[in-house]
Write a protein that holds these residues in place. Sequence first.
Motif, mmCIF file in Angstrom:
data_model
loop_
_atom_site.group_PDB
_atom_site.id
_atom_site.type_symbol
_atom_site.label_atom_id
_atom_site.label_comp_id
_atom_site.label_asym_id
_atom_site.label_seq_id
_atom_site.Cartn_x
_atom_site.Cartn_y
_atom_site.Cartn_z
ATOM 1 N N UNK A 64 0.844 -1.190 0.000
ATOM 2 C CA UNK A 64 0.000 0.000 0.000
ATOM 3 C C UNK A 64 0.881 1.242 0.000
ATOM 4 N N UNK A 65 0.701 2.083 -1.008
ATOM 5 C CA UNK A 65 1.510 3.292 -1.159
ATOM 6 C C UNK A 65 0.708 4.475 -0.614
ATOM 7 N N UNK A 66 0.872 4.742 0.666
ATOM 8 C CA UNK A 66 0.048 5.742 1.338
ATOM 9 C C UNK A 66 0.727 7.088 1.474
ATOM 10 N N UNK A 67 1.197 7.638 0.354
ATOM 11 C CA UNK A 67 1.828 8.953 0.383
ATOM 12 C C UNK A 67 1.072 9.896 -0.548
ATOM 13 N N UNK A 68 1.278 11.197 -0.366
ATOM 14 C CA UNK A 68 0.614 12.195 -1.185
ATOM 15 C C UNK A 68 1.095 12.080 -2.636
ATOM 16 N N UNK A 69 0.241 12.479 -3.595
ATOM 17 C CA UNK A 69 0.612 12.351 -5.020
ATOM 18 C C UNK A 69 1.948 12.991 -5.361
ATOM 19 N N UNK A 70 2.212 14.158 -4.780
ATOM 20 C CA UNK A 70 3.455 14.856 -5.097
ATOM 21 C C UNK A 70 4.696 14.182 -4.509
ATOM 22 N N UNK A 71 4.491 13.216 -3.625
ATOM 23 C CA UNK A 71 5.600 12.486 -3.025
ATOM 24 C C UNK A 71 5.794 11.105 -3.652
ATOM 25 N N UNK A 72 4.873 10.709 -4.535
ATOM 26 C CA UNK A 72 4.881 9.344 -5.054
ATOM 27 C C UNK A 72 6.124 9.055 -5.899
#
Length: 266
Positions: A64-72
């Motif tokens: 699960x990639x639970x980071x903000x879009x700008x941090x992806x």
Amino acid sequence: MAIFGFIGTGNMGGALARAMRKNVDGQHILLANRTPEKAKALAAELDCTAATNAVTAAKADYIFLGVKPQMMAGLLEELSPVLKERQSRFILVTMAAGLTMERIREMAGGDYPVIRIMPNTPASIGEGMILYTSCDCVKKEEIDLFCSAMGGAGRLSPLPEHLIDAGSAVSGCGPAFVDLFIEALADGGVACGLPRGAALEYAAQMVAGSARLILESGKHPGVLKDAVCSPGGTTIQGVRALEEGGFRGTVMNAVIAAYEKNFDLK
């Protein structure tokens, strides 16, 4: 049993981890966060295992990639070497607004299986709405296992990817809009003389009950609204005031604004 790993244990990642823990044994859940203490605290709460991003990416079957879009992009650049070295199958689960599955694969550097979800924070108490889609290479049994593991979050609904952003503008952003509405209702009650705690309780329970009535009765909200509005009564006067203030148009514009913001995140 599959291993489920959460990279990012903020509001949304933490909510999903709490929901998953209802159906999945803690020994099958890994938690990672850029602030390790945060992951350790949640792991202690849920009796799960705290780990690093790299360990989670190396061991989890569902990542699960639970980071903000700008941090992806930065996160997947960090994880890319780990993912390339893996011999076992894994699935990337993204919850980043505005980023398509194809974009996630590009960032990760491989044609990996991806499930894209749009959850909301009520998932933490089992009353969430999770929209999901997946790339063609994700097997039916993998989707079924994912849905079973996430069953404690609330309702899950498959949705074509081209509608995911629209759905998220309603169910993902909606809790903030409803929170504002509940706060405004409570403020109105206080203005009429109610103690604040009582006003907030009445407003919150009223919204929860009204939502449940729509879901369980299957009736259109307009029909249920009409049932409360007696001729010449108090409720219809409140409805008139909302309509004069542009209530419906304002709410529609809020959803559209949230939807359009997705295009800035791509």
